[in-house]
Design a protein around this motif. Sequence first.
Motif, PDB file in Angstrom:
ATOM      1  N   ALA A 140     -47.976  17.212  12.208  1.00 34.91           N
ATOM      2  CA  ALA A 140     -49.315  16.681  12.509  1.00 34.91           C
ATOM      3  C   ALA A 140     -49.187  15.480  13.439  1.00 34.91           C
ATOM      4  O   ALA A 140     -49.964  15.329  14.393  1.00 34.91           O
ATOM      5  CB  ALA A 140     -50.018  16.282  11.216  1.00 34.91           C
ATOM      6  N   ILE A 141     -48.181  14.631  13.186  1.00 40.08           N
ATOM      7  CA  ILE A 141     -47.964  13.439  14.017  1.00 40.08           C
ATOM      8  C   ILE A 141     -47.627  13.839  15.457  1.00 40.08           C
ATOM      9  O   ILE A 141     -48.143  13.261  16.414  1.00 40.08           O
ATOM     10  CB  ILE A 141     -46.860  12.537  13.398  1.00 40.08           C
ATOM     11  CG1 ILE A 141     -47.445  11.787  12.196  1.00 40.08           C
ATOM     12  CG2 ILE A 141     -46.286  11.551  14.418  1.00 40.08           C
ATOM     13  CD1 ILE A 141     -46.454  10.981  11.401  1.00 40.08           C
ATOM     14  N   ILE A 142     -46.767  14.836  15.619  1.00 42.28           N
ATOM     15  CA  ILE A 142     -46.360  15.269  16.967  1.00 42.28           C
ATOM     16  C   ILE A 142     -47.592  15.780  17.735  1.00 42.28           C
ATOM     17  O   ILE A 142     -47.814  15.415  18.895  1.00 42.28           O
ATOM     18  CB  ILE A 142     -45.244  16.341  16.896  1.00 42.28           C
ATOM     19  CG1 ILE A 142     -43.993  15.744  16.241  1.00 42.28           C
ATOM     20  CG2 ILE A 142     -44.912  16.890  18.282  1.00 42.28           C
ATOM     21  CD1 ILE A 142     -43.079  16.766  15.583  1.00 42.28           C
TER      22      ILE A 142
ATOM     23  N   LYS B 172     -40.352  15.194  22.323  1.00 42.32           N
ATOM     24  CA  LYS B 172     -39.096  15.504  21.600  1.00 42.32           C
ATOM     25  C   LYS B 172     -38.608  14.265  20.857  1.00 42.32           C
ATOM     26  O   LYS B 172     -38.187  14.348  19.709  1.00 42.32           O
ATOM     27  CB  LYS B 172     -38.012  15.973  22.585  1.00 42.32           C
ATOM     28  CG  LYS B 172     -38.112  17.442  22.977  1.00 42.32           C
ATOM     29  CD  LYS B 172     -36.962  17.799  23.912  1.00 42.32           C
ATOM     30  CE  LYS B 172     -37.215  19.126  24.621  1.00 42.32           C
ATOM     31  NZ  LYS B 172     -36.295  19.344  25.736  1.00 42.32           N
ATOM     32  N   ALA B 173     -38.660  13.113  21.537  1.00 39.11           N
ATOM     33  CA  ALA B 173     -38.206  11.863  20.916  1.00 39.11           C
ATOM     34  C   ALA B 173     -39.071  11.531  19.692  1.00 39.11           C
ATOM     35  O   ALA B 173     -38.551  11.164  18.630  1.00 39.11           O
ATOM     36  CB  ALA B 173     -38.256  10.720  21.928  1.00 39.11           C
ATOM     37  N   PHE B 174     -40.394  11.703  19.843  1.00 40.41           N
ATOM     38  CA  PHE B 174     -41.308  11.444  18.727  1.00 40.41           C
ATOM     39  C   PHE B 174     -41.013  12.375  17.560  1.00 40.41           C
ATOM     40  O   PHE B 174     -41.045  11.954  16.406  1.00 40.41           O
ATOM     41  CB  PHE B 174     -42.762  11.621  19.170  1.00 40.41           C
ATOM     42  CG  PHE B 174     -43.428  10.320  19.493  1.00 40.41           C
ATOM     43  CD1 PHE B 174     -44.027   9.570  18.500  1.00 40.41           C
ATOM     44  CD2 PHE B 174     -43.437   9.832  20.785  1.00 40.41           C
ATOM     45  CE1 PHE B 174     -44.629   8.352  18.787  1.00 40.41           C
ATOM     46  CE2 PHE B 174     -44.034   8.618  21.084  1.00 40.41           C
ATOM     47  CZ  PHE B 174     -44.634   7.871  20.085  1.00 40.41           C
ATOM     48  N   ALA B 175     -40.757  13.631  17.870  1.00 41.92           N
ATOM     49  CA  ALA B 175     -40.466  14.610  16.817  1.00 41.92           C
ATOM     50  C   ALA B 175     -39.225  14.173  16.037  1.00 41.92           C
ATOM     51  O   ALA B 175     -39.210  14.180  14.798  1.00 41.92           O
ATOM     52  CB  ALA B 175     -40.246  15.995  17.425  1.00 41.92           C
ATOM     53  N   MET B 176     -38.186  13.725  16.761  1.00 43.05           N
ATOM     54  CA  MET B 176     -36.951  13.311  16.104  1.00 43.05           C
ATOM     55  C   MET B 176     -37.175  12.071  15.220  1.00 43.05           C
ATOM     56  O   MET B 176     -36.640  11.977  14.118  1.00 43.05           O
ATOM     57  CB  MET B 176     -35.857  13.044  17.150  1.00 43.05           C
ATOM     58  CG  MET B 176     -35.431  14.317  17.858  1.00 43.05           C
ATOM     59  SD  MET B 176     -34.205  14.022  19.146  1.00 43.05           S
ATOM     60  CE  MET B 176     -32.717  14.008  18.177  1.00 43.05           C
TER      61      MET B 176
ATOM     62  N   ALA C  39     -40.127  11.156  13.854  1.00 45.12           N
ATOM     63  CA  ALA C  39     -40.976  11.553  12.715  1.00 45.12           C
ATOM     64  C   ALA C  39     -40.153  12.273  11.645  1.00 45.12           C
ATOM     65  O   ALA C  39     -40.298  11.999  10.443  1.00 45.12           O
ATOM     66  CB  ALA C  39     -42.123  12.441  13.202  1.00 45.12           C
ATOM     67  N   TYR C  40     -39.257  13.192  12.070  1.00 41.76           N
ATOM     68  CA  TYR C  40     -38.425  13.925  11.094  1.00 41.76           C
ATOM     69  C   TYR C  40     -37.415  12.994  10.421  1.00 41.76           C
ATOM     70  O   TYR C  40     -37.111  13.153   9.242  1.00 41.76           O
ATOM     71  CB  TYR C  40     -37.724  15.131  11.739  1.00 41.76           C
ATOM     72  CG  TYR C  40     -38.667  16.299  11.913  1.00 41.76           C
ATOM     73  CD1 TYR C  40     -39.238  16.936  10.797  1.00 41.76           C
ATOM     74  CD2 TYR C  40     -39.036  16.763  13.181  1.00 41.76           C
ATOM     75  CE1 TYR C  40     -40.126  18.000  10.946  1.00 41.76           C
ATOM     76  CE2 TYR C  40     -39.931  17.817  13.344  1.00 41.76           C
ATOM     77  CZ  TYR C  40     -40.470  18.433  12.214  1.00 41.76           C
ATOM     78  OH  TYR C  40     -41.364  19.470  12.356  1.00 41.76           O
TER      79      TYR C  40
ATOM     80  N   ASP D  38     -36.025   9.934   5.451  1.00 39.48           N
ATOM     81  CA  ASP D  38     -35.887   8.663   4.719  1.00 39.48           C
ATOM     82  C   ASP D  38     -36.786   8.653   3.486  1.00 39.48           C
ATOM     83  O   ASP D  38     -36.380   8.181   2.420  1.00 39.48           O
ATOM     84  CB  ASP D  38     -36.256   7.468   5.622  1.00 39.48           C
ATOM     85  CG  ASP D  38     -35.278   7.286   6.774  1.00 39.48           C
ATOM     86  OD1 ASP D  38     -34.167   7.848   6.700  1.00 39.48           O
ATOM     87  OD2 ASP D  38     -35.634   6.592   7.751  1.00 39.48           O
ATOM     88  N   ILE D  39     -38.031   9.184   3.643  1.00 36.43           N
ATOM     89  CA  ILE D  39     -38.982   9.224   2.514  1.00 36.43           C
ATOM     90  C   ILE D  39     -38.426  10.139   1.419  1.00 36.43           C
ATOM     91  O   ILE D  39     -38.431   9.786   0.238  1.00 36.43           O
ATOM     92  CB  ILE D  39     -40.387   9.696   2.980  1.00 36.43           C
ATOM     93  CG1 ILE D  39     -41.034   8.617   3.873  1.00 36.43           C
ATOM     94  CG2 ILE D  39     -41.288  10.017   1.785  1.00 36.43           C
ATOM     95  CD1 ILE D  39     -42.258   9.086   4.650  1.00 36.43           C
ATOM     96  N   THR D  40     -37.917  11.306   1.809  1.00 37.09           N
ATOM     97  CA  THR D  40     -37.360  12.270   0.845  1.00 37.09           C
ATOM     98  C   THR D  40     -36.200  11.637   0.085  1.00 37.09           C
ATOM     99  O   THR D  40     -36.111  11.743  -1.136  1.00 37.09           O
ATOM    100  CB  THR D  40     -36.889  13.553   1.576  1.00 37.09           C
ATOM    101  OG1 THR D  40     -37.977  14.044   2.360  1.00 37.09           O
ATOM    102  CG2 THR D  40     -36.441  14.633   0.608  1.00 37.09           C
ATOM    103  N   ASN D  41     -35.314  10.938   0.839  1.00 39.30           N
ATOM    104  CA  ASN D  41     -34.156  10.292   0.192  1.00 39.30           C
ATOM    105  C   ASN D  41     -34.589   9.194  -0.775  1.00 39.30           C
ATOM    106  O   ASN D  41     -34.038   9.070  -1.859  1.00 39.30           O
ATOM    107  CB  ASN D  41     -33.217   9.678   1.248  1.00 39.30           C
ATOM    108  CG  ASN D  41     -32.515  10.760   2.053  1.00 39.30           C
ATOM    109  OD1 ASN D  41     -32.455  11.915   1.643  1.00 39.30           O
ATOM    110  ND2 ASN D  41     -31.990  10.393   3.209  1.00 39.30           N
TER     111      ASN D  41
END
Length: 350
Positions: A155-157, A71-75, A77-78, A83-86
């Motif tokens: 994919a990362i999760i 769950k922590a990794f998912a948060m 990664a998202y 940040d990339i989108t912004n």
Amino acid sequence: EMESKVSEGGLNVTLTIRLLMHGKEVGSIIGKKGETVKKMREESGARINISEGNCPERIVTITGPTDAIFKAFAMIAYKFEEDITNSMSNSTATSKPPVTLRLVVPASQCGSLIGKGGSKIKEIRESTGAQVQVAGDMLPNSTERAVTISGTPDAIIQCVKQICVVMLESPPKGATIPYRPKPASTPVIFAGGQAYTIQGQYAIPHPDQLTKLHQLAMQQTPFTPLGQTTPAFPALAVLTVAGQQWSSIVLPLPAVTIFPCICPGLDASPPASTHELTIPNDLIGCIIGRQGTKINEIRQMSGAQIKIANATEGSSERQITITGTPANISLAQYLINARLTSEVTGMGAL
């Protein structure tokens, strides 16, 4: 302190995963007033610790039951994808870069992660769609390697889940020396028995332990204090501060020692005070320098305010007023003395 040891339906297996992040990434994870990391801790049930220090790199440690870690990794990664989108909304780039995370894994577990002939890592790449790369070299002063994962958050999760399974099945062998990022090194000047660190273009008094070390070292090194006739000729000290070379300040060495140093933190500045000096008129020019270059150097290096009184009729001396903390004043005095020494010993042309 242990937050929910096992979330509902989770595996009763506690695991620790270490991530290596740049300062900007850490800032994104912490968020304003620590709100983002607080939310991540509460919602995932994992413990998330961020290494201290003024370092270009930081270690983020995530500990907890496996499902809390996912769950922590998912948060994370998202958050990175956000940040990339912004950042893309302000740029002309058309293709979206993948989210990238760097895990720090004991080298003794990397063999299992790669698998015979690279079979395991190939299987992870194919089944998750994430790119996985295991660094060939160990991280400095450690027995750990960096494992870089990049791809979409999903994919990362999936990839992290598979890596966790491998790590649980193949525990580390022998002792692991964890990687600790080094702080950005700062030059240190020793002047008049006091240590100073250079921050930007100012010399700031350094914590006591370094000054004490220097004093011990100086007891072992015979040298002539400033102002006395120096048997050895004064050497030219070249110090680079904020990209500029202060090569024109001549200092009898080893009265000043310059070397890179790890600075854990600087003391709070003591209150400002004022000190006055009188300088013979015929020597004032070497302190001021051409178009004020020398006096400006001394101001910038010492962090002190320095005012030179106008010449008064019939007087053969000029008054210099130095204002700042006691340490700023002592460094300014030291640098002024160094200029005078260089002039007296005939090296003022340098």
